[in-house]
Design a protein around this motif. Sequence first.
Motif, mmCIF file in Angstrom:
data_model
loop_
_atom_site.group_PDB
_atom_site.id
_atom_site.type_symbol
_atom_site.label_atom_id
_atom_site.label_comp_id
_atom_site.label_asym_id
_atom_site.label_seq_id
_atom_site.Cartn_x
_atom_site.Cartn_y
_atom_site.Cartn_z
ATOM 1 N N ALA A 1 16.108 -55.715 22.679
ATOM 2 C CA ALA A 1 16.436 -56.971 23.356
ATOM 3 C C ALA A 1 16.125 -56.965 24.860
ATOM 4 C CB ALA A 1 17.899 -57.321 23.116
ATOM 5 N N PRO A 2 16.436 -55.880 25.606
ATOM 6 C CA PRO A 2 16.102 -55.913 27.033
ATOM 7 C C PRO A 2 14.604 -56.043 27.312
ATOM 8 C CG PRO A 2 17.738 -54.228 26.586
ATOM 9 C CD PRO A 2 17.246 -54.698 25.254
ATOM 10 N N GLU A 3 13.770 -55.517 26.409
ATOM 11 C CA GLU A 3 12.318 -55.665 26.582
ATOM 12 C C GLU A 3 11.908 -57.125 26.414
ATOM 13 O OE1 GLU A 3 9.850 -52.495 24.618
ATOM 14 O OE2 GLU A 3 11.820 -51.882 23.870
ATOM 15 N N ALA A 4 12.540 -57.806 25.483
ATOM 16 C CA ALA A 4 12.285 -59.239 25.325
ATOM 17 C C ALA A 4 12.739 -59.990 26.565
ATOM 18 C CB ALA A 4 13.007 -59.763 24.088
ATOM 19 N N ALA A 5 13.892 -59.609 27.094
ATOM 20 C CA ALA A 5 14.405 -60.248 28.309
ATOM 21 C C ALA A 5 13.426 -60.101 29.467
ATOM 22 C CB ALA A 5 15.762 -59.652 28.674
ATOM 23 N N ALA A 6 12.759 -58.935 29.531
ATOM 24 C CA ALA A 6 11.807 -58.672 30.609
ATOM 25 C C ALA A 6 10.615 -59.610 30.561
ATOM 26 C CB ALA A 6 11.329 -57.222 30.544
ATOM 27 N N GLU A 7 10.287 -60.122 29.361
ATOM 28 C CA GLU A 7 9.176 -61.069 29.258
ATOM 29 C C GLU A 7 9.479 -62.347 30.012
ATOM 30 O OE1 GLU A 7 6.196 -60.405 27.877
ATOM 31 O OE2 GLU A 7 7.038 -58.394 27.710
ATOM 32 N N ILE A 8 10.757 -62.681 30.111
ATOM 33 C CA ILE A 8 11.162 -63.891 30.831
ATOM 34 C C ILE A 8 11.253 -63.606 32.327
ATOM 35 C CG2 ILE A 8 12.969 -65.632 31.072
ATOM 36 C CD1 ILE A 8 13.653 -65.082 28.104
ATOM 37 N N HIS A 9 11.943 -62.522 32.668
ATOM 38 C CA HIS A 9 12.030 -62.124 34.089
ATOM 39 C C HIS A 9 12.571 -60.697 34.164
ATOM 40 C CE1 HIS A 9 12.803 -62.204 38.391
ATOM 41 N NE2 HIS A 9 12.150 -63.371 38.457
ATOM 42 N N SER A 10 12.032 -59.909 35.059
ATOM 43 C CA SER A 10 12.473 -58.516 35.202
ATOM 44 C C SER A 10 13.946 -58.425 35.600
ATOM 45 C CB SER A 10 11.605 -57.773 36.224
ATOM 46 O OG SER A 10 11.656 -58.423 37.490
ATOM 47 N N ASP A 11 14.449 -59.433 36.338
ATOM 48 C CA ASP A 11 15.862 -59.418 36.730
ATOM 49 C C ASP A 11 16.784 -59.523 35.517
ATOM 50 O OD1 ASP A 11 15.273 -59.169 39.378
ATOM 51 O OD2 ASP A 11 15.663 -61.266 39.910
#
Length: 364
Positions: free
Chosen positions: A302-312
């Motif tokens: 899930a955090p890798e997917a979140a990174a696609e939206i924004h690194s923050d």
Amino acid sequence: MGFNCGIVGLPNVGKSTLFNALTSTQAAEAANYPFCTIEPNTGRVGVPDPRLDKLAAIAASAKVVATQLEFVDIAGLVRGASKGEGLGNQFLANIRETDAVLHVLRCFEGEVTHVEGSVDPVRDAEIVDTELMLADMEGLERRVLSAAKRAKGGDKDAKAEIDLMERALAVLREGRPARTVELSPDEREPFRRLALLTSKPVLYVCNVSEDEAATGNAHSARVEAMAKAQGAEAVVISAAIEAELAQLSAAEKQEFLASIGLEEPGLNKVIRAGYKLLGLLTFFTVGPKEARAWTVRAGAAAPEAAAEIHSDIQRGFIKAETIDYDSFVALGGEQGAKDAGKMRQEGKDYIVRDGDIFHFRFNV
């Protein structure tokens, strides 16, 4: 995260026509002579996904944004490319920079000049494959010698690298591409770093004439049999039809497709197959402002997917509020899914599933 597919093949097989249609541009010059594409042209194209429009309709989203895939139009290879024939060295370098290969094969007869003098897609595939394998072998033989010197100096990493390279060389010398080397899970990343031309996944694109787009022909059947024997994929399209479709409105496209017995543009098949080839999946974010599709590699957390939206969002990740696509649609959207207990709270270890709809909670 960017993912791209390099479009390769012999000259005059329809690569640039396909690229132009994919990107609905004339960025690549399509001409009846070899080497009209000198520099690789790059274009990004939306990945067709009917789920996105359905989600946007349910959420009354003001904007709809498809996820995208990048295509690179690479000039035609010829016999001797591995030795620098034609524009070989430059072309090989361009292929090396792509994530996967779409190998366009001419499966139509006609007056367009064929660099080999006749139409034989299996032979053409073998020519390109051979040049790529020869280039890989030449490069590996040099690198083995260099790594051997480091290994003598006590470099343990060099010893492991030599083992991988020797195994790849053994496969290549048997006339098989590097992607057929058997690897343990721990070896996959070191092997990927070798950046071998023939380690990339391949999709064969059979370019047939307009009247054979729905059925294929004897040439495309041979390619499909070859692909099956290799454990690869093949799709049949008519680049000429796709070029026509690229100039039409949505309504005109549907009318034209129906008139020639096709349910959808061949490009949709190519894009989806390229997406699958790269081992990608799609997740969504949905709201009144925007319904958007995003790309992540299969197996991503899930955090890798979140990174696609924004690194923050990745850096401050707390949890992912998650609804599966089927539940979101069946229950009429986010609130209905919540009321039915179908919204899940997932943590950092959650592995993304294709079609997940996420709302990420984070704090930075």
